[in-house]
Design a protein around this motif. Structure first.
Motif, PDB file in Angstrom:
ATOM      1  N   GLU A   6       0.837  -1.201   0.000  1.00 18.45           N
ATOM      2  CA  GLU A   6       0.000   0.000   0.000  1.00 18.45           C
ATOM      3  C   GLU A   6       0.875   1.256   0.000  1.00 18.45           C
ATOM      4  O   GLU A   6       0.536   2.264  -0.615  1.00 18.45           O
ATOM      5  CB  GLU A   6      -0.898   0.024   1.247  1.00 18.45           C
ATOM      6  CG  GLU A   6      -2.041  -0.953   1.212  1.00 18.45           C
ATOM      7  CD  GLU A   6      -3.165  -0.528   0.293  1.00 18.45           C
ATOM      8  OE1 GLU A   6      -3.141   0.617  -0.184  1.00 18.45           O
ATOM      9  OE2 GLU A   6      -4.060  -1.352   0.051  1.00 18.45           O
ATOM     10  N   LEU A   8       3.493   1.977  -1.447  1.00 22.11           N
ATOM     11  CA  LEU A   8       4.004   2.384  -2.744  1.00 22.11           C
ATOM     12  C   LEU A   8       2.937   3.076  -3.586  1.00 22.11           C
ATOM     13  O   LEU A   8       3.239   3.633  -4.624  1.00 22.11           O
ATOM     14  CB  LEU A   8       4.539   1.163  -3.497  1.00 22.11           C
ATOM     15  CG  LEU A   8       5.714   0.486  -2.804  1.00 22.11           C
ATOM     16  CD1 LEU A   8       6.028  -0.830  -3.471  1.00 22.11           C
ATOM     17  CD2 LEU A   8       6.935   1.386  -2.823  1.00 22.11           C
ATOM     18  N   TYR A   9       1.665   3.024  -3.141  1.00 31.48           N
ATOM     19  CA  TYR A   9       0.587   3.618  -3.921  1.00 31.48           C
ATOM     20  C   TYR A   9       0.203   5.003  -3.416  1.00 31.48           C
ATOM     21  O   TYR A   9      -0.737   5.598  -3.882  1.00 31.48           O
ATOM     22  CB  TYR A   9      -0.638   2.697  -3.915  1.00 31.48           C
ATOM     23  CG  TYR A   9      -0.407   1.494  -4.777  1.00 31.48           C
ATOM     24  CD1 TYR A   9      -0.535   1.580  -6.159  1.00 31.48           C
ATOM     25  CD2 TYR A   9      -0.006   0.290  -4.220  1.00 31.48           C
ATOM     26  CE1 TYR A   9      -0.285   0.497  -6.963  1.00 31.48           C
ATOM     27  CE2 TYR A   9       0.246  -0.808  -5.014  1.00 31.48           C
ATOM     28  CZ  TYR A   9       0.105  -0.703  -6.386  1.00 31.48           C
ATOM     29  OH  TYR A   9       0.359  -1.773  -7.183  1.00 31.48           O
ATOM     30  N   VAL A  10       0.932   5.495  -2.411  1.00 33.14           N
ATOM     31  CA  VAL A  10       0.620   6.816  -1.883  1.00 33.14           C
ATOM     32  C   VAL A  10       1.332   7.864  -2.717  1.00 33.14           C
ATOM     33  O   VAL A  10       2.536   7.808  -2.907  1.00 33.14           O
ATOM     34  CB  VAL A  10       1.082   6.926  -0.415  1.00 33.14           C
ATOM     35  CG1 VAL A  10       0.779   8.318   0.108  1.00 33.14           C
ATOM     36  CG2 VAL A  10       0.394   5.876   0.432  1.00 33.14           C
ATOM     37  N   ARG A  20      -4.398   8.024  -4.106  1.00 31.54           N
ATOM     38  CA  ARG A  20      -3.915   6.672  -4.351  1.00 31.54           C
ATOM     39  C   ARG A  20      -3.478   6.634  -5.806  1.00 31.54           C
ATOM     40  O   ARG A  20      -4.269   6.872  -6.712  1.00 31.54           O
ATOM     41  CB  ARG A  20      -5.048   5.682  -4.103  1.00 31.54           C
ATOM     42  CG  ARG A  20      -4.624   4.251  -4.171  1.00 31.54           C
ATOM     43  CD  ARG A  20      -5.841   3.348  -4.056  1.00 31.54           C
ATOM     44  NE  ARG A  20      -5.614   2.100  -4.737  1.00 31.54           N
ATOM     45  CZ  ARG A  20      -4.915   1.081  -4.208  1.00 31.54           C
ATOM     46  NH1 ARG A  20      -4.469   1.183  -2.987  1.00 31.54           N
ATOM     47  NH2 ARG A  20      -4.705  -0.024  -4.882  1.00 31.54           N
ATOM     48  N   MET A  23      -2.575   1.951 -10.564  1.00 29.39           N
ATOM     49  CA  MET A  23      -1.736   0.777 -10.772  1.00 29.39           C
ATOM     50  C   MET A  23      -1.373   0.684 -12.243  1.00 29.39           C
ATOM     51  O   MET A  23      -2.182   1.056 -13.105  1.00 29.39           O
ATOM     52  CB  MET A  23      -2.544  -0.474 -10.444  1.00 29.39           C
ATOM     53  CG  MET A  23      -2.535  -0.886  -9.019  1.00 29.39           C
ATOM     54  SD  MET A  23      -3.206  -2.557  -9.042  1.00 29.39           S
ATOM     55  CE  MET A  23      -3.642  -2.770  -7.377  1.00 29.39           C
TER      56      MET A  23
ATOM     57  N   MET B   1      -6.131  -4.866  -2.027  1.00 31.81           N
ATOM     58  CA  MET B   1      -5.821  -3.551  -1.466  1.00 31.81           C
ATOM     59  C   MET B   1      -7.029  -2.626  -1.554  1.00 31.81           C
ATOM     60  O   MET B   1      -7.705  -2.597  -2.578  1.00 31.81           O
ATOM     61  CB  MET B   1      -4.670  -2.940  -2.246  1.00 31.81           C
ATOM     62  CG  MET B   1      -3.333  -3.540  -1.849  1.00 31.81           C
ATOM     63  SD  MET B   1      -2.064  -2.935  -2.918  1.00 31.81           S
ATOM     64  CE  MET B   1      -1.436  -4.476  -3.555  1.00 31.81           C
ATOM     65  N   ALA B   3      -9.330   0.964  -1.573  1.00 33.48           N
ATOM     66  CA  ALA B   3      -9.180   2.169  -2.380  1.00 33.48           C
ATOM     67  C   ALA B   3      -9.347   3.443  -1.545  1.00 33.48           C
ATOM     68  O   ALA B   3      -9.447   4.526  -2.101  1.00 33.48           O
ATOM     69  CB  ALA B   3     -10.196   2.154  -3.518  1.00 33.48           C
ATOM     70  N   THR B   4      -9.389   3.318  -0.215  1.00 32.93           N
ATOM     71  CA  THR B   4      -9.564   4.505   0.617  1.00 32.93           C
ATOM     72  C   THR B   4      -8.332   5.378   0.529  1.00 32.93           C
ATOM     73  O   THR B   4      -7.227   4.892   0.333  1.00 32.93           O
ATOM     74  CB  THR B   4      -9.801   4.126   2.077  1.00 32.93           C
ATOM     75  OG1 THR B   4      -8.749   3.252   2.468  1.00 32.93           O
ATOM     76  CG2 THR B   4     -11.134   3.435   2.269  1.00 32.93           C
ATOM     77  N   SER B   5      -8.531   6.694   0.701  1.00 35.87           N
ATOM     78  CA  SER B   5      -7.371   7.574   0.579  1.00 35.87           C
ATOM     79  C   SER B   5      -6.485   7.421   1.812  1.00 35.87           C
ATOM     80  O   SER B   5      -6.973   7.235   2.923  1.00 35.87           O
ATOM     81  CB  SER B   5      -7.847   9.020   0.451  1.00 35.87           C
ATOM     82  OG  SER B   5      -8.517   9.396   1.634  1.00 35.87           O
ATOM     83  N   PRO B   6      -5.187   7.456   1.629  1.00 37.51           N
ATOM     84  CA  PRO B   6      -4.267   7.190   2.730  1.00 37.51           C
ATOM     85  C   PRO B   6      -4.297   8.302   3.784  1.00 37.51           C
ATOM     86  O   PRO B   6      -4.514   9.461   3.461  1.00 37.51           O
ATOM     87  CB  PRO B   6      -2.908   7.128   2.039  1.00 37.51           C
ATOM     88  CG  PRO B   6      -3.093   7.840   0.746  1.00 37.51           C
ATOM     89  CD  PRO B   6      -4.508   7.724   0.369  1.00 37.51           C
ATOM     90  N   THR B  10       0.173   7.343   7.659  1.00 35.02           N
ATOM     91  CA  THR B  10       0.727   6.305   6.807  1.00 35.02           C
ATOM     92  C   THR B  10       1.855   6.869   5.956  1.00 35.02           C
ATOM     93  O   THR B  10       2.856   6.223   5.710  1.00 35.02           O
ATOM     94  CB  THR B  10      -0.356   5.747   5.858  1.00 35.02           C
ATOM     95  OG1 THR B  10      -1.600   5.796   6.514  1.00 35.02           O
ATOM     96  CG2 THR B  10      -0.024   4.356   5.409  1.00 35.02           C
ATOM     97  N   VAL B  11       1.671   8.104   5.501  1.00 31.84           N
ATOM     98  CA  VAL B  11       2.634   8.688   4.580  1.00 31.84           C
ATOM     99  C   VAL B  11       3.909   9.110   5.300  1.00 31.84           C
ATOM    100  O   VAL B  11       5.012   8.977   4.765  1.00 31.84           O
ATOM    101  CB  VAL B  11       2.001   9.900   3.876  1.00 31.84           C
ATOM    102  CG1 VAL B  11       2.964  10.453   2.847  1.00 31.84           C
ATOM    103  CG2 VAL B  11       0.714   9.509   3.213  1.00 31.84           C
ATOM    104  N   GLN B  15       9.456   4.003   4.337  1.00 33.06           N
ATOM    105  CA  GLN B  15       9.143   2.684   3.756  1.00 33.06           C
ATOM    106  C   GLN B  15       9.715   1.573   4.629  1.00 33.06           C
ATOM    107  O   GLN B  15       9.090   0.541   4.825  1.00 33.06           O
ATOM    108  CB  GLN B  15       9.758   2.599   2.359  1.00 33.06           C
ATOM    109  CG  GLN B  15       9.261   3.691   1.442  1.00 33.06           C
ATOM    110  CD  GLN B  15       8.549   3.133   0.234  1.00 33.06           C
ATOM    111  OE1 GLN B  15       8.726   1.985  -0.114  1.00 33.06           O
ATOM    112  NE2 GLN B  15       7.731   3.937  -0.388  1.00 33.06           N
ATOM    113  N   ARG B  18       7.542   0.980   7.613  1.00 30.91           N
ATOM    114  CA  ARG B  18       6.302   0.254   7.303  1.00 30.91           C
ATOM    115  C   ARG B  18       6.571  -1.227   7.112  1.00 30.91           C
ATOM    116  O   ARG B  18       5.766  -2.066   7.476  1.00 30.91           O
ATOM    117  CB  ARG B  18       5.693   0.805   6.011  1.00 30.91           C
ATOM    118  CG  ARG B  18       5.007   2.117   6.195  1.00 30.91           C
ATOM    119  CD  ARG B  18       4.264   2.495   4.935  1.00 30.91           C
ATOM    120  NE  ARG B  18       4.060   3.940   4.922  1.00 30.91           N
ATOM    121  CZ  ARG B  18       4.775   4.764   4.188  1.00 30.91           C
ATOM    122  NH1 ARG B  18       5.710   4.316   3.382  1.00 30.91           N
ATOM    123  NH2 ARG B  18       4.553   6.046   4.258  1.00 30.91           N
TER     124      ARG B  18
END
Lengths: 158, 139
Positions: A6, A8-10, A20, A23, B1, B3-6, B10-11, B15, B18
């Motif tokens: 996940e 990597l999709y931010v 998001r 892909m 996965m 589809a909700t916005s992060p 989280t950001v 990496q 995480r």
């Protein structure tokens, strides 16, 4: 638990909002090729072969349990449907073995170029078909002949 | 996965942060090697079993039970069963890792372990009974 990927999709839009990211397209943009088919079929035949081996273990358990259970097991293996399952099991074992042997060759650093891969694919398919069908037919044929011969002898004796 | 916005939290995490505790247990190479070693061991064992099946296929109970009771046959049979289901476990684990995501992942992996483990045990117990047990009069 959130999937690690996940992260990597931010992404962020030019106005700063978090989004998001899209892909990239996966398998659906490629034409199916023999190498792809042989790759996934190695996994599928591995699963099928495991299922067949599970049935093989039940056969072994029936043998260990005694003559009556073994007679029931033979009813299953002698049945046309059972024979078909046995045929499929042997074929998937041969298929998975050929795929595994190719993996050994690749692991050793050979035949891994595009040209060689494309050359070897049809050969592998031929070997699978030849060895698989021959082995399965021979094994099932020999067993059937022997079983029939036994039954005849028993009838004569009684 | 999903589809909700992060969320911002989280950001902000790196990496590496995480991935820690979620990813590699430093056992990938070992997994790869045991998959190959078990596969290579299965080649001669399966070859032996195919030859035995050509000799035995269609025989009656007494002959097959006698065959399974011989020490060398029982040893190779037990080795074949153990190696087969070990290889199956290792292989199925990779498939589960690749295709089963999220909450279902851990229980599916456990199920694979239990299933292959029990089947392997059933096979070995059966072989031991053939080799060591007194022949059952009924069954």
């Amino acid at each position: 638990m959130q999937d690690v990927r996940e992260a990597l999709y931010v992404g962020s839009r030019s106005d700063g909002a978090l989004i998001r990211r899209p892909m990239s397209p996966h398998l659906q943009v490629y034409k199916m090729r023999l190498s792809m088919f042989l790759s996934i079929s190695n996994r599928i035949t591995g699963v099928v072969a495991t299922g067949g081996s599970a049935l093989g273990v039940f056969w072994l358990a029936a043998l260990a349990k005694g003559p009556k259970s073994f007679a029931s097991a033979r009813k299953v293996t002698g049945n046309p449907l059972g024979q078909l399952v046995l045929f499929g099991w042997i074929l998937s074992l041969v298929w998975h073995t050929v795929g595994g042997l190719r993996h050994f060759i690749w692991d050793a650093g050979h035949r891994y170029d595009k040209k060689e891969l494309n050359e070897d694919g049809p050969v592998a398919l031929g070997v699978i078909a030849g060895v698989g069908v021959t082995l399965a037919t021979a094994l099932l044929g020999v067993s059937c002949c022997r079983a029939r011969h036994r039954a005849k002898l028993l009838k004569k004796a009684s | 996965m999903n589809a909700t916005s992060p969320t911002h939290r989280t950001v902000m995490r790196s990496q590496l942060g995480r991935a820690r505790g979620l990813g590699s247990g430093h056992s990938g190479t070992g997994h790869w090697i045991v998959e190959r070693v078990s596969a290579a061991s299965l080649l001669p064992l399966s070859g032996w079993f195919v030859i035995q099946m050509f000799r035995l296929g269609g025989e009656d109970y007494e002959q097959v039970a006698k065959w399974g009771g011989k020490p060398v046959n029982a040893t190779l049979l037990a080795a074949l069963v153990a190696t087969s289901f070990y290889h199956a476990e290792v292989g199925l684990q990779v498939i589960v890792d690749d295709y089963v995501h999220g909450k279902a992942h851990a229980p599916t992996k456990l199920l694979v372990k239990i299933g292959t483990g029990l089947l392997g045990l059933l096979g070995i117990v059966s072989v031991l009974k053939l080799a060591l047990g007194r022949p059952a009069s009924k069954g």
